[in-house]
Design an enzyme around this catalytic site. Structure first.
Site, PDB file in Angstrom:
ATOM      1  N   HIS A 155       0.854  -1.204   0.000  1.00 38.11           N
ATOM      2  CA  HIS A 155       0.000   0.000   0.000  1.00 38.11           C
ATOM      3  C   HIS A 155       0.888   1.252   0.000  1.00 38.11           C
ATOM      4  O   HIS A 155       0.672   2.200  -0.773  1.00 38.11           O
ATOM      5  CB  HIS A 155      -0.908  -0.022   1.236  1.00 38.11           C
ATOM      6  CG  HIS A 155      -1.715   1.227   1.445  1.00 38.11           C
ATOM      7  ND1 HIS A 155      -3.041   1.330   1.083  1.00 38.11           N
ATOM      8  CD2 HIS A 155      -1.394   2.446   1.971  1.00 38.11           C
ATOM      9  CE1 HIS A 155      -3.493   2.544   1.379  1.00 38.11           C
ATOM     10  NE2 HIS A 155      -2.505   3.226   1.923  1.00 38.11           N
ATOM     11  N   GLU A 156       1.898   1.260   0.870  1.00 33.62           N
ATOM     12  CA  GLU A 156       2.776   2.438   0.977  1.00 33.62           C
ATOM     13  C   GLU A 156       3.688   2.564  -0.244  1.00 33.62           C
ATOM     14  O   GLU A 156       3.977   3.670  -0.702  1.00 33.62           O
ATOM     15  CB  GLU A 156       3.601   2.376   2.268  1.00 33.62           C
ATOM     16  CG  GLU A 156       2.780   2.368   3.559  1.00 33.62           C
ATOM     17  CD  GLU A 156       1.811   3.538   3.695  1.00 33.62           C
ATOM     18  OE1 GLU A 156       2.022   4.593   3.059  1.00 33.62           O
ATOM     19  OE2 GLU A 156       0.809   3.385   4.415  1.00 33.62           O
ATOM     20  N   HIS A 159       2.057   4.455  -2.976  1.00 38.29           N
ATOM     21  CA  HIS A 159       2.155   5.914  -2.761  1.00 38.29           C
ATOM     22  C   HIS A 159       3.527   6.407  -3.228  1.00 38.29           C
ATOM     23  O   HIS A 159       3.650   7.381  -3.956  1.00 38.29           O
ATOM     24  CB  HIS A 159       2.074   6.249  -1.258  1.00 38.29           C
ATOM     25  CG  HIS A 159       0.695   6.253  -0.677  1.00 38.29           C
ATOM     26  ND1 HIS A 159      -0.326   7.020  -1.182  1.00 38.29           N
ATOM     27  CD2 HIS A 159       0.183   5.617   0.415  1.00 38.29           C
ATOM     28  CE1 HIS A 159      -1.415   6.850  -0.432  1.00 38.29           C
ATOM     29  NE2 HIS A 159      -1.123   5.990   0.537  1.00 38.29           N
ATOM     30  N   ASP A 166      -4.717   7.693  -1.413  1.00 40.26           N
ATOM     31  CA  ASP A 166      -5.670   6.869  -0.660  1.00 40.26           C
ATOM     32  C   ASP A 166      -7.072   6.989  -1.230  1.00 40.26           C
ATOM     33  O   ASP A 166      -7.485   8.048  -1.714  1.00 40.26           O
ATOM     34  CB  ASP A 166      -5.684   7.300   0.822  1.00 40.26           C
ATOM     35  CG  ASP A 166      -4.417   6.861   1.541  1.00 40.26           C
ATOM     36  OD1 ASP A 166      -3.912   5.766   1.242  1.00 40.26           O
ATOM     37  OD2 ASP A 166      -3.929   7.615   2.401  1.00 40.26           O
TER      38      ASP A 166
END
Length: 796
Positions: A155-156, A159, A166
């Site tokens: 998830h990170e 980014h 998000d």
């Protein structure tokens, strides 16, 4: 063929983002060069290394399947701090450092939250700065809250690497859909759950009731919470909630929820996350791997930071005699050796023209006067040609002769000259493992100079007409070890043109986060001025208290005894000469104590190179620990190659170039090009009248799941340590910070004085509609007429 390959390599190196230079690259579907660095303040714990390895290994397989067999993690370096014990399996780093790492492991500032997050403030599709995991997150079981650590890492990583955002929104958890139903802000809408208000809770069981509709907003009441089902069939999306077992993919154009009021829709014009990922550089040439085998496990290297080693490689060729360049270089180098370099570092010095001379092998900077052995050898005369490679080779020799490895060492290379042989030592530089910071002085410095910085992850600076440009550049080259409390901080850097026989007054605020090892320096161009300096308690320092250097480099320095008093310092300078002259004032300091995290400012451009008429963005981050500082005046000063200055006020208002309001990132579009060549950036952040405040809230974090529904029953997670509204901001006293943002290169621009092209007005990104009795009220932040500059015209 060789020439075109060199051009491609040269361009690839020059398209790196601002001051942060990640070493990650993608080869044959595998990511190499990922750096995970542990902060020196984290206590030694073998389990931390083990858990990092397990997290990345799990993440690699999850990432591989989420990207439909396109990418995985192949080679990862874990950088261990100097504060940990040495072990035989630890190697010496090359260019890897804490400050340039992709992932940092550090304690949170204050007691709030172990939420993993990514510092990301660029535009859609632009890479983030770093991922922050706390030791607590890596060492304790957070499975019910965030999902597995490997999934959180993916998830990170999305980014950080691909610049997506998000798909939830803590501030706007619900919205009204086109079908006039109230929906939870999520992607995809196939994720099921219930909306409840918790009445009273004991342990993990609560009495709940259905959410009521608020007649004012048409949405659910403020305390309403969406609780997802534990068992789902939806596969997306990782950017909404990676902790649900069934979620293994990113939202595609087919499943993307364009209505949700989340940052992904706002920043990426309602495009799906997979759409943006597929457009990234990584995926232009990454075809899915054939077969059904999982990817190979990642390989880990354990590296241990070493004592800081720096060698100054300074140009003393004939052209350095013009425009006081040699003098300005000596003033800045002396300031670096006395005030900036951290105690306990090893420093050497080389000068070069057609040939190079080693003037100082590595000297240990211990005690207050260790620097004198080096400053005594600063060059007094300029003559000869320019051979940059000779200087670099001598720098490597000075390091090796002192029984140090060039790997992980730093060279500060300053030159004003042209040199068509510079590419002849590119391969040696690459093999050395050293970091080269380059300072181009004047408009004729070798054009390939920045390639040395880009290929080694070093800083790049440009100084020309700005008399403080060199001082500001040297002041920025602090240790990259993560030991913020040891680093020098610039409070003031001012050039003042004072007419003959006139006084000039000024003030510098010193806040309570700094004050150790504080220096006040004055330089002049004709004659030493009268100096008066007064601390907030009225103690006065006069000209006789200032030390004038034996080198006759026209500077006077006062080291303030003990810890500098907190409050406003006042200075007065009298030009005793009949003619006007340029005086400069510089004030540097360090953190008040080893346990006090200082307020710091950093700055960079969105890219290190641009082709006209592409707009660029100026970014400045002002923070204490990991917390943003809000409500301050931040000014960028950009100097073009011909000395023209552009002054821009930077904003943290969530409009124009600024991604998120009140996140401590101050931004602005830069469009005022003034010819081609090198441009320099510096930023001044200051606050007066107690207007600044510290925000205790974080952005871009992995979603904290309050609980799940399992077999019709709500199972709660422990409540997240929340920041109460009355302490969500803390006061910050008046402060001043000055920092260089390095240099960038512009090509294709018309000559200075030509008409600038018309850029369109900025995009409105925060349009809101509210029902007010019998009408609808619209509100938004107005963009400028040219991106975020000026006032936009509107036609009704």
């Amino acid at each position: 063929m060789v020439l075109s390959l060199y051009v491609v390599l040269f361009l690839a190196l020059h398209l790196l983002p601002g001051m942060k230079s990640s070493m990650v690259n993608l080869n044959n579907n595998g990511y190499d060069g990922i750096v995970i660095a542990i902060n020196p303040g984290v206590p030694e714990d073998e389990k931390l290394i083990q858990n990092i390895k397990e997290m990345v290994t799990e993440a690699s397989t999850y990432l591989f399947h989420a990207t439909k067999r396109r990418v995985y993690f192949r080679n990862v370096s874990i950088l261990i701090p100097m504060t940990w014990k040495s072990k035989s399996e630890y190697s010496i780093p090359k260019q890897e450092s804490y400050d340039q790492a992709d992932v940092i492991v550090a304690n949170p500032y204050l007691k709030y939250g172990d939420d993993p997050y990514t510092l990301q403030y660029g535009q859609c599709g632009e890479r983030g700065q770093y991922i922050h995991f706390t030791p607590n997150f890596l060492l304790t079981n957070n499975l019910p809250i965030y999902g597995s650590r490997g999934r959180v890492f993916v998830h990170e990583w999305a980014h950080l690497r691909w610049g997506i955002f998000d798909e939830y929104n803590v501030d706007r958890p619900f919205y009204i859909s086109r079908r006039n139903t109230i929906e939870a802000t999520r992607c995809s809408t196939h994720i099921t759950g219930i909306n409840v208000v918790f009445k009273e809770c004991q342990g993990s069981s609560c009495i709940t009731r259905p959410c009521r509709r608020d007649s004012q907003t048409g949405l659910y009441e403020a305390k309403c919470t969406f609780i997802p089902e534990k068992s789902q069939t939806a596969r997306d999306s990782i950017m909404f909630v990676q902790s649900i077992d069934s979620v293994t993919e990113f939202c595609t154009a087919k499943t993307h929820n364009t209505e949700a009021p989340n940052l992904q829709n706002k920043m990426c014009s309602s495009r799906s996350t997979w759409d943006v990922i597929m457009d990234s550089d990584d995926f232009q040439n990454a075809s899915p791997m054939k077969g059904t085998d999982p990817p190979p496990h990642p390989t880990f290297s354990l590296l241990k930071s070493k004592q800081r080693v720096v060698c100054l490689v300074l140009d003393k060729s004939g052209s350095m005699s013009s425009e006081d360049r040699l003098l300005r270089m000596n003033q800045a180098a002396e300031l670096y050796l006395i005030q900036i370099i951290e105690k306990g570092s090893l420093v050497g010095m080389v000068t070069f023209e057609s040939l190079a001379t080693i003037l100082n092998y590595l000297t240990d900077i211990i005690g207050d006067n260790a620097y004198e052995k080096i400053t005594a050898n600063l060059p007094r005369e300029a003559s000869g040609g320019t051979s940059i490679c000779s200087g670099l080779r001598a720098g490597f020799q000075a390091i090796i002769h002192s029984n140090q490895s060039t790997s992980g060492s730093e060279i500060i290379l300053l030159t004003d000259g042209e040199d068509d042989q510079i590419s002849s030592c590119f391969e040696e530089v690459k093999q050395s493992g050293a970091v080269i910071h380059t300072i181009a002085l004047g408009p004729s410095a070798a054009r390939e100079l920045e390639t040395l910085s880009n290929m080694t992850g070093g800083y790049r600076f440009y100084a020309n007409k700005d008399i403080n440009g060199l001082t500001d550049a040297f002041s920025r080259i602090s240790s990259r070890s993560g030991s913020i409390t040891q680093q020098a901080i610039q409070l003031e850097s001012k050039a003042l043109n004072i007419t003959g026989r006139k006084w000039l007054n000024g003030t510098v605020p010193v806040d309570s986060t700094v004050g150790n090892d504080t220096f006040f320096v004055v330089t002049w161009t004709i004659q030493k001025p009268e100096i008066l300096l007064q601390d907030p308690k009225g103690t006065k320092y006069e000209t006789s208290d200032f030390r004038v250097d034996k080198l006759n480099i026209r500077s006077a320095r006062l080291r303030i005894p003990g810890i500098a008093e907190t409050g406003t310092w006042t200075y007065s300078l009298l030009n005793k000469h009949a003619k006007s002259q340029m005086l400069t004032v510089t004030m540097t300091t360090r953190a008040r104590s080893p346990t006090t995290l200082p307020v710091i400012a950093t700055a960079h451009m969105s890219r290190s190179t641009t082709h006209y008429p592409s707009p660029m963005i100026v970014y400045a981050q002002v923070s204490q620990g990991f917390l943003p500082v809000l409500g301050i005046n931040v000014t960028a000063i950009i100097e073009t190659e011909d000395g023209h200055q552009v002054i821009l006020e930077l904003w943290d208002n969530g409009a124009g170039a600024d991604t998120v309001k009140n996140d401590g990132i101050y931004s602005r579009y830069f469009t005022e090009y003034h010819g081609n060549g090198r441009y320099s950036l510096k930023v001044h952040a200051q606050t007066r009248n107690n207007m600044a405040r510290l925000s205790l809230r974080q952005q871009n974090r992995a979603m904290y799941i309050p609980g799940y529904i399992e077999n019709g029953k709500i199972i709660l997670n422990p409540p997240r340590p929340e920041v109460k509204d009355d302490v969500s901001e803390a006061k910050v006293e008046d402060f001043s910070r000055l920092t260089s943002g390095g240099s960038f290169t512009v090509s294709g621009a018309p000559p200075a004085g030509s008409r600038t092209p018309v850029f369109p007005p900025g995009k409105i990104t925060d349009l809101e509609a509210k029902v007010k009795e019998d009408h609808i009220q619209l509100s938004w932040t107005a963009p400028g007429n040219v991106l975020d500059k000026g006032k936009g015209n509107h036609n009704s």
